[in-house]
Design a protein around this motif. Structure first.
Motif, PDB file in Angstrom:
ATOM      1  N   UNK B  64      58.908  20.100  28.420  1.00  0.00           N
ATOM      2  CA  UNK B  64      59.507  19.615  27.079  1.00  0.00           C
ATOM      3  C   UNK B  64      59.036  18.311  26.669  1.00  0.00           C
ATOM      4  N   UNK B  65      58.362  17.998  25.337  1.00  0.00           N
ATOM      5  CA  UNK B  65      57.963  17.029  24.806  1.00  0.00           C
ATOM      6  C   UNK B  65      59.171  16.094  24.320  1.00  0.00           C
ATOM      7  N   UNK B  66      59.944  15.613  25.478  1.00  0.00           N
ATOM      8  CA  UNK B  66      61.080  14.634  25.063  1.00  0.00           C
ATOM      9  C   UNK B  66      60.730  13.797  26.196  1.00  0.00           C
ATOM     10  N   UNK B  67      61.610  12.596  25.748  1.00  0.00           N
ATOM     11  CA  UNK B  67      61.677  11.218  26.420  1.00  0.00           C
ATOM     12  C   UNK B  67      62.332  11.536  27.467  1.00  0.00           C
ATOM     13  N   UNK B  68      63.604  12.126  27.254  1.00  0.00           N
ATOM     14  CA  UNK B  68      64.611  12.018  28.650  1.00  0.00           C
ATOM     15  C   UNK B  68      65.187  13.293  28.799  1.00  0.00           C
ATOM     16  N   UNK B  69      65.908  13.317  29.921  1.00  0.00           N
ATOM     17  CA  UNK B  69      66.665  14.252  30.433  1.00  0.00           C
ATOM     18  C   UNK B  69      67.803  14.385  29.352  1.00  0.00           C
ATOM     19  N   UNK B  70      68.624  15.223  28.799  1.00  0.00           N
ATOM     20  CA  UNK B  70      69.807  15.091  28.246  1.00  0.00           C
ATOM     21  C   UNK B  70      70.036  16.441  27.120  1.00  0.00           C
ATOM     22  N   UNK B  71      70.490  16.260  26.110  1.00  0.00           N
ATOM     23  CA  UNK B  71      71.240  17.426  25.487  1.00  0.00           C
ATOM     24  C   UNK B  71      70.090  18.387  25.322  1.00  0.00           C
ATOM     25  N   UNK B  72      69.002  17.859  24.764  1.00  0.00           N
ATOM     26  CA  UNK B  72      67.975  18.765  24.451  1.00  0.00           C
ATOM     27  C   UNK B  72      67.534  19.657  25.570  1.00  0.00           C
ATOM     28  N   UNK B  73      67.154  18.682  26.784  1.00  0.00           N
ATOM     29  CA  UNK B  73      66.507  19.491  27.747  1.00  0.00           C
ATOM     30  C   UNK B  73      67.268  20.366  28.773  1.00  0.00           C
ATOM     31  N   UNK B  74      68.579  19.921  28.688  1.00  0.00           N
ATOM     32  CA  UNK B  74      69.674  20.607  29.446  1.00  0.00           C
ATOM     33  C   UNK B  74      70.272  21.452  28.776  1.00  0.00           C
ATOM     34  N   UNK B  75      70.571  21.323  27.560  1.00  0.00           N
ATOM     35  CA  UNK B  75      71.391  22.681  26.837  1.00  0.00           C
ATOM     36  C   UNK B  75      70.495  23.419  25.788  1.00  0.00           C
ATOM     37  N   UNK B  76      69.962  22.924  24.768  1.00  0.00           N
ATOM     38  CA  UNK B  76      69.058  23.645  23.913  1.00  0.00           C
ATOM     39  C   UNK B  76      68.064  24.265  24.236  1.00  0.00           C
ATOM     40  N   UNK B 117      61.181  16.816  31.318  1.00  0.00           N
ATOM     41  CA  UNK B 117      60.758  16.051  30.233  1.00  0.00           C
ATOM     42  C   UNK B 117      59.467  15.471  30.470  1.00  0.00           C
ATOM     43  N   UNK B 118      58.490  15.013  29.454  1.00  0.00           N
ATOM     44  CA  UNK B 118      57.148  14.358  29.868  1.00  0.00           C
ATOM     45  C   UNK B 118      57.715  12.833  30.085  1.00  0.00           C
ATOM     46  N   UNK B 119      58.805  12.304  29.565  1.00  0.00           N
ATOM     47  CA  UNK B 119      59.038  10.991  29.061  1.00  0.00           C
ATOM     48  C   UNK B 119      59.395  10.278  30.563  1.00  0.00           C
ATOM     49  N   UNK B 120      60.069  11.189  31.450  1.00  0.00           N
ATOM     50  CA  UNK B 120      60.202  10.548  33.025  1.00  0.00           C
ATOM     51  C   UNK B 120      59.230  10.815  34.020  1.00  0.00           C
ATOM     52  N   UNK B 121      58.177  11.414  33.470  1.00  0.00           N
ATOM     53  CA  UNK B 121      57.131  11.534  34.609  1.00  0.00           C
ATOM     54  C   UNK B 121      56.769  10.178  35.068  1.00  0.00           C
ATOM     55  N   UNK B 160      67.846   8.046  28.035  1.00  0.00           N
ATOM     56  CA  UNK B 160      66.821   7.401  27.356  1.00  0.00           C
ATOM     57  C   UNK B 160      66.807   5.940  27.685  1.00  0.00           C
ATOM     58  N   UNK B 161      67.671   5.254  28.058  1.00  0.00           N
ATOM     59  CA  UNK B 161      67.589   4.000  28.478  1.00  0.00           C
ATOM     60  C   UNK B 161      67.210   3.979  30.118  1.00  0.00           C
ATOM     61  N   UNK B 162      67.572   5.055  30.736  1.00  0.00           N
ATOM     62  CA  UNK B 162      67.292   5.136  31.963  1.00  0.00           C
ATOM     63  C   UNK B 162      65.715   5.194  32.043  1.00  0.00           C
ATOM     64  N   UNK B 163      65.092   6.068  31.549  1.00  0.00           N
ATOM     65  CA  UNK B 163      63.904   6.458  31.407  1.00  0.00           C
ATOM     66  C   UNK B 163      62.938   5.115  30.900  1.00  0.00           C
ATOM     67  N   UNK B 164      63.635   4.291  30.203  1.00  0.00           N
ATOM     68  CA  UNK B 164      62.928   3.063  29.532  1.00  0.00           C
ATOM     69  C   UNK B 164      63.101   2.205  30.817  1.00  0.00           C
TER      70      UNK B 164
END
Lengths: 389, 321
Positions: B64-76, B117-121, B160-164
């Motif tokens: 997933x090319x997303x910043x954080x774990x959450x709605x998109x990576x876990x549900x959608x 997601x890429x964002x938390x790597x 998202x805040x956690x990843x940042x």
């Protein structure tokens, strides 16, 4: 010599294998130690030793190079890619496609000799707004083969509107990825979020693509259409109807399952017809409950409501939750007719075509501005009185 | 055969939202590490729903090319891919350390390795630093320079805040920059006050007491996947880089006596392709020598708290759609 040694050796190895070769009219079977039977629509020979087999195949080189191309260059038995490339040159259907009760027939299939004749000039197929040409690769001829082709195919791809345009007038590409840019905007520079909208711009051509490259190119222009077409041909297309698609939505799209049934039909009429999308809608309200709107004759199957329909459905769900009211407003008959003309012009995407001074057209800009000046109040609202309060 | 699917948001309205996805996919294609590489989208085509069937490979790595774990990576994404038996617990993540889970899909005979997601790597930390280098044109940037990592905020997007904060802390520990700070659009500490956090008049005394000095130069890196209205309109205006985003801004721009080096979405950095490869490799993909340099260290992360909402995409269409 027209059959390359490597090709012949592969052929022998395949014939020696248990099942022999049976492909596109060519049949070779090992009938004994160093003894083969050869059969094509034109020939039937038995008791051939390997050398004799090779001799016998000389006038039948097309069958051999055809076998070689599909076995070595294309491969991928049972894949959508292979089925699509075979469709491109009107080759007979694969067994599982013939068996499926999908209406796919071999009626317009060409035999190997017919195909090779046609491939010299190029065989054209239409895929949405794409024209795809399969042809024998002239450059693939090597000295040993004289005028005989090696059987390698190359493919060209361009817009159907450019069918009669000279190649020198088109911008020529050879990297499939260029299809992404070409399909991003329409002729007027507007973004095309729907790849199967009938708004693909023309003026370009891909030439000399390999089979893999062609499938990749088509995949960028019309993503997943080859895979779903293949499923449809095999009778394995999985259709997700409106209700099941709506019910699985979450987040801001959670509401779309509340869209009334009649509104789903209006939505399909608005979005999912041939003038707006090249896909043929196969999904209905739910299994056994068809929408009373034509699904269209599109080239590509539409197996579930797309993301654009879902996003629009959210808007309509919210709008349809409003109560209806009765308003009283004053209009001349012509003004009432003009409202219809305005809505029609926008709905048909006709506004850009209306000439500046064509005041006979109700959707002309000056006619619209006049109506606004006359019937809107200072706040820019249509003067109307709600009478059901 | 093995395939890579890069799963991104895409947009119905902004034709450029998918540009980084295509760019990174092309970089991976050119490494030859995968037999097939496919872009897939929520708002463009091929849709998540129909991407798996376009592949010939039996083994599919979805990143997933997303910043954080959450709605998109876990549900959608799992739902639309028809990942069988998926539940977020299978990632065993605390909110930022999902690696991968191997599952079957409902519409094809394939094995899918569904990656975090890429964002938390961890490799993302290096991308942020690389971003700071490229915007300043200084490969050694750091000494005397402040770095602000900017996210959307936690209102709808706690992870998202956690990843940042996670990457901010990692960079801070390297001691390369004078000061490193996580800032947000929607909540405290806000990006609007960026200069205050890097030693503006009011803060100098306390900062000095901590042994830090004022940073004249501040690099601002937004942790977003694509440039859209957040990174190209809101943040530049909020920071005072420009009165009106349509007028553009200088890099660096003078704000309250500081030079602000504003970088644009980190997701557009070329090095992102390496993070995608790392994600797939962590999930067992054979990527050969595709990663020329080892941009990440092993998983050295600590434990942080749980729960999630949705990631920091910026597609120009609004969040959450």
């Amino acid at each position: 010599m027209t059959i390359a040694t490597a090709t012949f050796e592969s052929l022998l190895a395949a014939a020696d294998a248990e099942s022999g070769i049976e492909f596109d009219g060519l049949r070779i079977e090992q009938t004994g130690k160093n003894e083969y039977a050869l059969e094509t629509p034109e020939t039937e020979r038995t008791g051939l030793e390997a050398d004799a087999l090779r001799q016998a195949l000389e006038p039948l080189a097309a069958y051999v190079t055809n076998w070689w191309y599909w076995r070595e260059s294309v491969g991928g038995e049972g894949t959508a890619r292979r089925a699509f490339l075979r469709w491109c040159e009107r080759a007979p259907l694969a067994l599982e496609e013939r068996d499926a009760e999908t209406g796919a027939t071999d009626e317009d299939a060409l035999t190997v000799s017919e195909r090779y004749t046609a491939l010299r000039d190029g065989i054209d197929r239409k895929w949405g707004q794409l024209c795809v040409t399969a042809r024998l690769d002239d450059d693939g001829d090597d000295g040993d083969n004289g005028d005989e082709p090696t059987g390698e195919r190359v493919y060209d791809c361009w817009h159907v509107d450019d069918a009669d345009t000279d190649l020198t007038d088109l911008k020529v590409y050879d990297d499939p990825r260029d299809a992404r840019k070409l399909s991003t905007h329409d002729e007027d520079g507007r973004y095309r979020p729907l790849k199967t909208a009938p708004t693909l711009r023309s003026g370009w051509a891909f030439t000399g693509l390999s089979g893999d490259e062609l499938v990749e190119t088509v995949g960028f222009f019309y993503p997943a259409t080859v895979a779903n077409w293949h499923r449809e041909r095999r009778g394995t297309l999985d259709v997700d109807h409106w209700l099941e698609t709506a019910e699985r939505q979450t987040g801001i799209y959670d509401v779309v399952e509340d869209l009334p049934r009649e509104a789903v039909a209006w939505m399909a009429d608005a979005c999912c017809v041939d003038s707006q999308c090249l896909r043929r809608r196969e999904w209905q309200y739910e299994e056994g409950d068809d929408l009373d709107v034509d699904g269209g004759d599109g080239a590509f199957t539409c197996r579930e409501p797309c993301s654009l329909v879902i996003a629009a459905a959210r808007k309509w769900t919210i709008l349809e939750s409003e109560a209806e009211h009765t308003y009283e407003l004053e209009l001349t008959t012509s003004e009432r007719n003009q409202l219809e003309e305005l809505i029609d012009a926008v709905a048909e995407g006709r506004t850009d075509e209306i000439r500046e001074a064509d005041v006979n057209d109700g959707a002309n800009r000056f006619r619209a501005r006049y109506l606004r000046a006359k019937r809107f109040d200072e706040d820019g609202n249509l003067e109307a009185t709600r009478v059901d309060e | 055969m093995q395939a890579l699917v890069i799963a991104a948001h895409g947009s119905h309205l902004n034709p450029n939202a998918s540009d980084p996805t295509y760019a990174h996919a092309d970089t991976v294609r050119e490494t030859g590490a995968f037999d097939e590489v496919r872009e897939a989208f929520w708002k463009e085509e091929p849709h998540f729903r129909e991407v798996i069937r376009t592949l010939e490979s039996d083994e599919v790595f979805v990143v997933p090319l997303f910043i954080s774990e959450g709605y998109f990576t876990e549900q959608v994404i799992p739902r639309e891919l028809r990942l069988e038996g998926w539940e977020p617990e299978k990632w065993g993540s605390d909110g930022t350390n999902a690696s991968q889970v191997t599952l079957e899909v409902g519409d094809a005979a394939k094995t899918v390795h569904y990656c975090g997601p890429v964002g938390t790597h961890d490799a993302m930390t290096d991308v942020i630093v690389q971003r700071a280098q490229s915007v300043t044109g200084d490969p050694d940037v750091g000494e005397g320079v402040g770095l602000a990592v900017v996210g959307h905020g936690t209102e709808r997007n706690e992870n998202s805040a956690k990843a940042i904060e996670y990457h901010t802390e990692r960079i801070r520990q390297r001691g390369r920059f004078e000061k490193v700070k996580a800032l947000f659009m929607d909540e405290e500490p806000e990006v609007d006050d960026v200069t205050e956090f890097f030693g503006n008049e009011a803060r100098i005394a306390s900062d000095r007491s901590n042994g830090q000095r004022q940073c004249d130069d501040i690099v601002v890196v937004p942790l977003f996947i694509a440039d859209g209205y957040h990174t190209q309109e809101d943040i530049p205006e909020d920071m005072g880089l420009t009165e009106d985003y349509r007028l553009g801004w200088e890099v660096p721009a003078d704000v309250d006596g500081h030079w602000i080096w504003y970088a644009g979405a980190v997701g557009t950095e070329g090095l992102m392709a390496d993070v995608i490869l790392e994600r797939a490799a962590d999930a067992g993909a054979d990527i050969g020598g595709a990663l020329e340099t080892d941009v990440t260290s092993s998983d050295d992360r600590g434990h942080r708290s749980e729960t999630e909402t949705e990631p920091g995409t910026d597609t120009g269409t609004g969040m959450g759609d």
